[in-house]
Scaffold this active site. Sequence first.
Site, PDB file in Angstrom:
ATOM      1  N   ARG A  51      28.808  36.239 -72.628  1.00  0.00           N
ATOM      2  CA  ARG A  51      29.640  37.234 -73.134  1.00  0.00           C
ATOM      3  C   ARG A  51      28.841  38.212 -74.288  1.00  0.00           C
ATOM      4  NH1 ARG A  51      31.470  37.398 -77.879  1.00  0.00           N
ATOM      5  NH2 ARG A  51      32.037  35.094 -78.088  1.00  0.00           N
ATOM      6  N   TYR A 105      39.508  60.798 -64.465  1.00  0.00           N
ATOM      7  CA  TYR A 105      40.082  59.854 -63.612  1.00  0.00           C
ATOM      8  C   TYR A 105      41.271  58.990 -64.213  1.00  0.00           C
ATOM      9  CZ  TYR A 105      39.942  54.802 -61.986  1.00  0.00           C
ATOM     10  OH  TYR A 105      40.225  53.459 -61.460  1.00  0.00           O
ATOM     11  N   ASP A 177      31.155  60.731 -67.452  1.00  0.00           N
ATOM     12  CA  ASP A 177      31.333  59.617 -66.263  1.00  0.00           C
ATOM     13  C   ASP A 177      30.500  60.262 -64.942  1.00  0.00           C
ATOM     14  OD1 ASP A 177      32.439  58.398 -64.175  1.00  0.00           O
ATOM     15  OD2 ASP A 177      34.562  58.067 -65.061  1.00  0.00           O
ATOM     16  N   LYS A 202      31.698  51.609 -57.589  1.00  0.00           N
ATOM     17  CA  LYS A 202      31.519  52.568 -56.388  1.00  0.00           C
ATOM     18  C   LYS A 202      30.192  52.731 -55.754  1.00  0.00           C
ATOM     19  CE  LYS A 202      35.805  52.977 -58.184  1.00  0.00           C
ATOM     20  NZ  LYS A 202      36.183  53.805 -59.189  1.00  0.00           N
TER      21      LYS A 202
HETATM   22  C1  LIG Z   1      36.831  54.023 -60.398  1.00  0.00           C
HETATM   23  C2  LIG Z   1      36.507  54.780 -61.439  1.00  0.00           C
HETATM   24  C3  LIG Z   1      36.338  54.285 -62.777  1.00  0.00           C
HETATM   25  C4  LIG Z   1      37.149  53.180 -63.287  1.00  0.00           C
HETATM   26  O1  LIG Z   1      36.039  52.057 -62.719  1.00  0.00           O
HETATM   27  P1  LIG Z   1      36.782  50.789 -62.656  1.00  0.00           P
HETATM   28  O2  LIG Z   1      35.175  49.939 -62.090  1.00  0.00           O
HETATM   29  O3  LIG Z   1      37.501  50.762 -61.503  1.00  0.00           O
HETATM   30  O4  LIG Z   1      37.052  50.277 -63.802  1.00  0.00           O
HETATM   31  C5  LIG Z   1      36.073  55.315 -63.816  1.00  0.00           C
HETATM   32  N1  LIG Z   1      35.777  56.588 -63.384  1.00  0.00           N
HETATM   33  C6  LIG Z   1      35.810  57.081 -62.296  1.00  0.00           C
HETATM   34  C7  LIG Z   1      35.461  58.524 -61.780  1.00  0.00           C
HETATM   35  C8  LIG Z   1      36.147  56.185 -61.059  1.00  0.00           C
HETATM   36  O5  LIG Z   1      35.953  56.749 -59.793  1.00  0.00           O
END
Ligand SMILES: *Cc1c(COP(=O)(O)O)cnc(C)c1O
Length: 385
Positions: A51, A105, A177, A202
């Site tokens: 953790r 998002y 992001d 992703k």
């Molecule tokens: C999917 C996504 C997130 C969230 O990510 P998780 O791994 O599903 O928690 C945040 N920002 C963008 C641009 C995303 O495509």
Amino acid sequence: MKKDSLKLETKIIHSGEPEPRIDGAVSMPIFQTAMFEYAGETSYHDVRYIRLNNTPNHIVLSKKLAALEGGESAQIASSGMAAITTAFLTLLKTGDHLLAQNCLYGGTHDFVTKDLEGFGISYDFIDGNDPSSWLSKLKPNTKAIYVEAMSNPLLEVADLKATVEFARKHNLVSMIDNTFASPINFRASEFGFDITLHSCTKYLNGHSDLVAGAIIGSKALVEKITHKLNHLGGSLDPHAVFLLHRGVKTLALRVKHQNESALKIAQFLASHPKVAKVNYPGLETHPNYQRAKELFNGFSGMMSFELKGGVEVTTKFIKNLTIPVKAPSLGGVETLVTLPSKTSHAGLSKEDREKIGISDSLIRLSVGIEATEDLILDFEQALES
Ligand SMILES: *Cc1c(COP(=O)(O)O)cnc(C)c1O
């Protein structure tokens, strides 16, 4: 060779890897142990425990991710949302104010609009395209500015240069992001953002088989966010860290193919008489084409488009596709199609969706690594029938 001067493709494979290799293992072994023997650590955060995000798997992959983004330091989290929310809760406290891009998002949008208030943190949305309007939203208690590299699902590109400059001028933490661009197309930390966030679910992992996040930035900021992450508990299990590490190694190959394939597919769709509109920043018709070209090394594997004829035609078209998987999320090896109105933006009212350009028949496409020709033929037959 000096490691700093290596090309990104080489860094992806070799940066962060243990030297010497652990017991000669060519691939980083999985340290599947919750705790480690006490070795004289003096701080809570240094005690070795999953953790506390400090297993050998965490340390090695974090170094690689930092090298890819051109950042000083990195940390892995249990999801993209764990990375994003933990970063917010570290950098903002009661009484602070946040400036955030107006097309976030879905999960981030929900957190900002529904959860920040409970912590006494206020926010204003800004138009990423119009830096001259930001000053009017700035408050004496504004602490951070938050943008996304490319918006979902219209692939808009905010003025990222102005974002970094605005943050520096007004003493804000600049946050981005960078999930949609990936470090192959845009290295946000190297570009000057203080904090870069990823949903590693992703492109970074790329195999649609795990959920993970990452935080990249200066050593001091990443350490502060890691301490908060240690408290909130959004830690990734070492086995998943190993899988993510394996996925990351092919990032350059995958994203370069996806960039090329998506551009060809976008061009095909844009020239098809049954297609009404294609949103892809690699097309000259996209409002942010010029900016995307200047900022990015590639335009990503993401696009969205609309057919002539509305929801009924769209539903039939999607049903007729034989190669793409009809599923949400993105950035994997398999091509995916979804209707944002039914998935990522289902939480918004139809009215609110339409205000931001997301009609019920808008199709989002995440291009995988299949042969481009096969995908185009499949789109062609689905459009004809
Ligand atoms: C999917 C996504 C997130 C969230 O990510 P998780 O791994 O599903 O928690 C945040 N920002 C963008 C641009 C995303 O495509």
